[in-house]
Design a protein around this motif. Sequence first.
Motif, PDB file in Angstrom:
ATOM      1  N   LEU A 171       0.833  -1.205   0.000  1.00  0.00           N
ATOM      2  CA  LEU A 171       0.000   0.000   0.000  1.00  0.00           C
ATOM      3  C   LEU A 171       0.867   1.255   0.000  1.00  0.00           C
ATOM      4  N   SER A 172       0.550   2.179  -0.886  1.00  0.00           N
ATOM      5  CA  SER A 172       1.349   3.399  -1.037  1.00  0.00           C
ATOM      6  C   SER A 172       1.396   4.230   0.235  1.00  0.00           C
ATOM      7  N   SER A 173       0.329   4.228   1.017  1.00  0.00           N
ATOM      8  CA  SER A 173       0.253   5.075   2.213  1.00  0.00           C
ATOM      9  C   SER A 173       1.292   4.728   3.262  1.00  0.00           C
ATOM     10  N   HIS A 174       1.852   3.504   3.211  1.00  0.00           N
ATOM     11  CA  HIS A 174       2.862   3.127   4.190  1.00  0.00           C
ATOM     12  C   HIS A 174       4.268   3.507   3.739  1.00  0.00           C
ATOM     13  N   GLY A 175       4.386   4.085   2.532  1.00  0.00           N
ATOM     14  CA  GLY A 175       5.642   4.669   2.083  1.00  0.00           C
ATOM     15  C   GLY A 175       5.713   6.143   2.421  1.00  0.00           C
ATOM     16  N   ILE A 176       4.626   6.845   2.143  1.00  0.00           N
ATOM     17  CA  ILE A 176       4.463   8.250   2.515  1.00  0.00           C
ATOM     18  C   ILE A 176       2.972   8.479   2.693  1.00  0.00           C
ATOM     19  N   GLY A 177       2.582   9.192   3.744  1.00  0.00           N
ATOM     20  CA  GLY A 177       1.168   9.361   4.048  1.00  0.00           C
ATOM     21  C   GLY A 177       0.415  10.083   2.941  1.00  0.00           C
ATOM     22  N   PRO A 178      -0.859   9.724   2.695  1.00  0.00           N
ATOM     23  CA  PRO A 178      -1.641  10.374   1.641  1.00  0.00           C
ATOM     24  C   PRO A 178      -1.923  11.846   1.925  1.00  0.00           C
ATOM     25  N   ASP A 179      -1.853  12.260   3.196  1.00  0.00           N
ATOM     26  CA  ASP A 179      -2.007  13.673   3.517  1.00  0.00           C
ATOM     27  C   ASP A 179      -0.911  14.506   2.856  1.00  0.00           C
ATOM     28  N   PHE A 180       0.283  13.902   2.698  1.00  0.00           N
ATOM     29  CA  PHE A 180       1.413  14.584   2.064  1.00  0.00           C
ATOM     30  C   PHE A 180       1.485  14.268   0.567  1.00  0.00           C
ATOM     31  N   SER A 181       1.325  13.005   0.207  1.00  0.00           N
ATOM     32  CA  SER A 181       1.505  12.607  -1.195  1.00  0.00           C
ATOM     33  C   SER A 181       0.463  13.211  -2.126  1.00  0.00           C
ATOM     34  N   GLN A 182      -0.721  13.580  -1.617  1.00  0.00           N
ATOM     35  CA  GLN A 182      -1.761  14.179  -2.447  1.00  0.00           C
ATOM     36  C   GLN A 182      -1.465  15.626  -2.812  1.00  0.00           C
ATOM     37  N   SER A 183      -0.523  16.247  -2.129  1.00  0.00           N
ATOM     38  CA  SER A 183      -0.327  17.689  -2.236  1.00  0.00           C
ATOM     39  C   SER A 183       0.385  18.085  -3.520  1.00  0.00           C
ATOM     40  N   GLY A 184       0.278  19.372  -3.858  1.00  0.00           N
ATOM     41  CA  GLY A 184       0.981  19.911  -5.018  1.00  0.00           C
ATOM     42  C   GLY A 184       0.213  19.766  -6.312  1.00  0.00           C
ATOM     43  N   GLN A 185       0.673  20.487  -7.340  1.00  0.00           N
ATOM     44  CA  GLN A 185       0.025  20.434  -8.641  1.00  0.00           C
ATOM     45  C   GLN A 185       0.277  19.120  -9.354  1.00  0.00           C
ATOM     46  N   ASN A 186       1.402  18.477  -9.069  1.00  0.00           N
ATOM     47  CA  ASN A 186       1.730  17.194  -9.680  1.00  0.00           C
ATOM     48  C   ASN A 186       2.335  16.264  -8.630  1.00  0.00           C
ATOM     49  N   GLY A 187       1.841  16.393  -7.403  1.00  0.00           N
ATOM     50  CA  GLY A 187       2.413  15.658  -6.287  1.00  0.00           C
ATOM     51  C   GLY A 187       3.697  16.299  -5.821  1.00  0.00           C
TER      52      GLY A 187
END
Length: 413
Positions: A171-187
């Motif tokens: 699961l991607s969320s255990h590499g970096i949290g989705p609260d952070f990975s969702q951010s930005g114009q292109n992540g």
Amino acid sequence: MRGASIQSRSRTLLSAALALACATPAIAQDQRPSGGPKSANERMVEEKTKPIVLSAVYTAEVDGNVDGGLARGVRYLDNLDLQIAADADRLIGWRGARAFVYLLYNNGTSFSSSLVGDYQTVSNIETGIRALRLFEAWIEQDIGASASIKAGLYNLNSEFDTTQSGALFLLSSHGIGPDFSQSGQNGPSIFPVTSLGVRGELRIGQRWRARVAVLDGVSGDPARPARTAVSLSGSDGALIVGEVDYRRGGTKAAIGGWAYTSRFDDVLAGAGAPSGRGNHGAYALVEHRLHGGIDDDPAGLSGWVRFGIADPRYNPVVSYLGGGIVQSGIGKRRDDQVGVSIAVANFSERYRRAQALAGTPSDRREVIFEATYKLTLTDWLSVQPDLQYVVNPGGQPTVGDATVIALRVRIGR
């Protein structure tokens, strides 16, 4: 226009970083692919015998959605990591300097978006775009005995917001949290697209570490997602990330924060909400091992918990809580690992209101449970069956809970 002054600005950025350099022993950094074998950079620092170390790892993965979600089906995903690490001291006499180059290939097969409908992405090698990219290319220079500076194409998730225990899971969320990975114009500058940046790190005694990174606010080129694009523009703004961690014995505790300087559209833009600045977030994590030090190779029982928040004006996920337990070493199989985890992504009230106005109402949260076992056959081959159960995929009330099974095979070192 993006890229108008890339050459001059890039040279200035790299020159300014390296001008601060002076001689000192190397400080090891974690550059391994998520859940993968040790990277070329780690091996070079640990072995201290070769000026150049190469690494090649191919990951093959079959994912199947057997129940619920958007549709049943099976997909084949893959990931190829090609790395070269160079010790500039032993190679050309440049004391305290290291270089790292990382090529990344993915076949671009979609699974979560086409079959499951989840927000957190059940496979951490899914990209949705078939591409061969230059993922990282940086130079690191030690400063004194306890500091370093790094400049170039940089994956911030190699050092920020990381746990060794979480790297076992798909699961991607255990590499970096989705609260952070969702951010930005292109992540943010993470897998699979990174940006140009500078990172500074200071080690305070034996237990404290502090690091700060300043990166281009837009990773790659959103209009050409398959290309390796390095460009700087005033309209991109910057992403600023900071983290402080404390390590003692088998415990690591870290707190970090991030912020963008550019403007972002409000999630309620469709209802007339204006764009604004101040997109930011924070996270905290604790990881503990019952045996050995936190920086040692995994052994015995370990676990972690992570919590993060993000600005609800610009991000769907307002908070996230995740964690798990991993057992490294199963009987006589010392290199095998087994683990269970949970990931809870909470959608903001603002986002849910925007979805309701658009005619696609959203539930409060998405929850994913995962159980996995990695069978290590040799130092260059592992096989990993995996099971995930997704509750409220994407927060969509019309989509049933999904059951996902997967088999991952890694070849190389």
